[in-house]
Scaffold this active site. Structure first.
Site, mmCIF file in Angstrom:
data_model
loop_
_atom_site.group_PDB
_atom_site.id
_atom_site.type_symbol
_atom_site.label_atom_id
_atom_site.label_comp_id
_atom_site.label_asym_id
_atom_site.label_seq_id
_atom_site.Cartn_x
_atom_site.Cartn_y
_atom_site.Cartn_z
ATOM 1 N N CYS A 12 0.861 -1.173 0.000
ATOM 2 C CA CYS A 12 0.000 0.000 0.000
ATOM 3 C C CYS A 12 0.905 1.233 0.000
ATOM 4 O O CYS A 12 1.308 1.716 1.064
ATOM 5 C CB CYS A 12 -0.913 -0.021 1.220
ATOM 6 S SG CYS A 12 -2.205 1.220 1.178
ATOM 7 N N CYS A 18 -8.520 5.443 -7.378
ATOM 8 C CA CYS A 18 -7.956 6.018 -6.158
ATOM 9 C C CYS A 18 -7.926 7.536 -6.234
ATOM 10 O O CYS A 18 -7.614 8.113 -7.284
ATOM 11 C CB CYS A 18 -6.537 5.488 -5.946
ATOM 12 S SG CYS A 18 -5.793 6.029 -4.385
#
Length: 422
Positions: free
Chosen positions: A159, A353
Site C-alpha cells: 500500500c 484512487c
C-alpha cells in the site's frame, strides 16, 4: 437460518455486513467480530498525523449502528479458525459457530521484518489511528527541532499511496508554517521507480510523481531494501532492476514514517490451505476460498500476486473500488447459495484512487488493475483534494447510517467523468 460471520469491521467488513442485511433481510443471522469497539477511517490517517484531523473526526463506536440493523457485534480478537468444525475461538476462550465466514481483517503489520522499525522502534506509522496519533506527537517534536525527514515503504509493503500522500501533506503543512526550508525530505521505497505504486505504474504516474517530487524538493531512493533502523539512522541497500546491489546508505533522520510489510493476521495465516506463505487468503473468481468454499475473503487480506517481479519485493494494493466490488460479489454469491443457486457474481478488480497531496491531489484509474489495461488514467487538480474530503465525510456518514450504497460506482466514477467499469 444461516449464520454469516464477518471478521473485521473496516472499510470492507462494515459495508459487507450492511449489504448482507439488505440482501438477506432478517431471515438469517449476521455477526460482526472485531478486535476493537470502534471503526476507524484509515484513509484519513495521513491528515491526523499532521494535526489536520483528530480521533473524533474519523472514528465512531460500532455497536449501536450495527445493532440498529439487527447485526450482532462481538468486540474480541479471533484467536483460532477451525474450518472443519466451522468454528471460531475468541480471545478468552468463547467460541462462535458459522455457516459462512467472510474474512475482511485487513493486514497484520509486520514491523518485526525490519529491526527497529515501527512505533515500538524508531519509525512512525499511519496504518492505524493509534499509530497516526503517535506520529503526530512525533511530528510536533519535529516542529520544535526541525531536521531530515524520511518517508516511504518497506519491502513487502503493498500500500504505497499513503506514503506518497503523507510526504506531500507534510510538505504542504510545513510550507504553511514557513518551515519547509528547515526540513530536508527523502522518499525511500521498495518500488523499482517512483510512481510504480505496486501497480506497474498507472498512465504517466512515474513522470508525474517524479516531477512533483522535484518541484517539492523531495529526494528519493528506489529499489530500496531497508535492513535496520536505529535511533535517528536508517540502513538501506539499493539495488538495480536486475537485483544487483548498487550501494549501501546510512540515512540520518530526525523523523521517519515508513509503511511496513504486510502479512495476514495470525488466526487466518495459521489455517493450513487457506492462505499463501505470507498469510493472505486464497480466493477464486467469486471471492471464495478453493479449499473451504464457505469461507470468503475481501480487501487487503486476500492473496493477489504482484503485477510484476521487482528487485525488492512489492505487493499489489487493494484499493477502495476493488474492495467495494469484492464485497458486493461476496454478498450476491452467499445470497445465491442460500437460495439454492450457484454463486456466479464476479468482483471487478479495477483500481480507482483519490490521493491527497495537501493542497491539491491526484486521481488514477487502472482498468483492470493488472496490466495490460483498457484504461490507464491519471489526473491532478485541487478538485481531487476537495473530493477526498467529501469522500471521507460521505463514507463515515454511510457507515453510521448503515446503507449499502456503492459509493465508488454511484459517485466517485461520475465525479471523475467515467462510466460504470466493466
Amino acid at each position: 437460518m444461516a449464520h454469516i460471520v464477518i471478521m473485521g469491521a473496516g472499510t470492507g467488513g462494515m459495508p459487507c455486513a450492511y449489504e448482507l442485511r439488505m440482501e438477506l433481510g432478517r431471515e438469517h443471522e449476521i455477526t460482526m467480530i472485531n478486535e476493537r469497539e470502534y471503526f476507524q477511517f484509515v484513509p484519513s490517517n495521513p491528515w491526523l498525523a499532521v494535526g489536520w484531523r483528530d480521533r473524533s473526526h474519523i472514528t465512531f463506536d460500532i455497536r449501536p449502528h450495527l445493532e440498529r440493523k439487527g447485526i450482532n457485534f462481538i468486540s474480541k480478537r479471533v484467536d483460532k479458525i477451525d474450518p472443519d468444525a466451522n468454528q471460531l475461538t475468541l480471545d478468552g476462550g468463547d467460541t462462535v459457530n458459522y455457516d459462512y465466514l467472510v474474512v475482511a481483517t485487513g493486514p497484520r503489520l509486520a514491523f518485526e521484518e525490519v529491526e527497529g522499525s515501527g512505533p515500538a522502534g524508531f519509525t512512525e506509522s499511519i496504518c492505524t489511528v493509534d499509530h497516526a496519533e503517535k506520529a503526530y506527537d512525533a511530528y510536533q517534536g519535529l516542529l520544535d527541532e526541525p531536521g531530515h525527514v524520511v518517508i516511504g515503504a518497506m519491502p513487502f509493503a503493498s500500500c504505497f499511496g499513503p506514503a506518497y500522500e503523507f510526504a506531500f501533506i507534510m510538505d504542504s503543512d510545513l510550507r504553511k508554517r514557513k518551515m519547509r526550508d528547515k526540513v530536508p525530505m527523502t522518499f525511500v521505497t521498495s518500488e523499482p521507480y517512483i510512481g510504480h505504486l505496486g501497480l506497474g505504474g498507472v498512465g504517466d504516474s512515474k513522470g508525474f510523481l517524479e516531477s512533483e517530487f522535484r518541484n517539492h524538493h523531495i529526494n528519493w531512493i528506489t529499489n530500496a531494501k531497508v535492513t535496520k533502523i536505529e535511533q535517528g539512522k536508517m540502513f538501506i541497500e539499493e539495488f538495480d532492476d536486475s537485483g544487483h546491489k548498487l550501494k549501501e546508505h546510512e540515512l540520518d533522520f530526525t523523523y521517519s514514517m515508513m509503511i511496513p510489510a504486510f502479512k495476514g493476521v495470525d488466526a487466518v495465516a495459521n489455517v493450513e490451505g487457506l492462505c499463501n506463505p505470507r498469510g493472505f487468503v486464497f480466493v477464486d473468481d467469486h471471492q471464495r476460498n478453493p479449499k473451504y468454499p464457505n469461507i470468503f475473503g475481501a480487501g487487503v487480506c486476500i492473496a493477489i500476486p504482484p503485477v510484476e517481479a521487482t528487485a525488492v519485493p512489492t505487493g499489489a494494493p487493494k484499493t477502495g473500488y476493488m474492495i467495494e466490488s469484492m464485497v458486493t460479489a461476496i454478498v450476491h454469491n452467499i445470497a445465491d447459495e442460500l437460495a439454492g443457486k450457484e454463486g456466479t457474481t464476479l468482483a471487478t478488480w479495477n483500481a480507482v484512487c483519490l490521493a491527497d497531496m495537501g493542497d491539491t491531489g491526484a486521481a488514477f484509474v487502472a482498468l483492470p488493475q493488472i496490466p495490460p489495461r483498457n484504461v490507464a488514467w491519471f489526473k491532478k487538480g485541487k478538485w481531487v483534494h476537495m473530493a477526498k474530503i467529501a469522500f471521507e465525510k460521505y463514507f463515515i456518514r454511510k457507515m453510521k447510517k448503515g446503507t449499502s450504497e456503492p459509493i465508488y460506482e454511484k459517485y466517485i466514477l461520475k465525479m471523475l467523468g467515467i462510466g460504470k467499469l466493466k
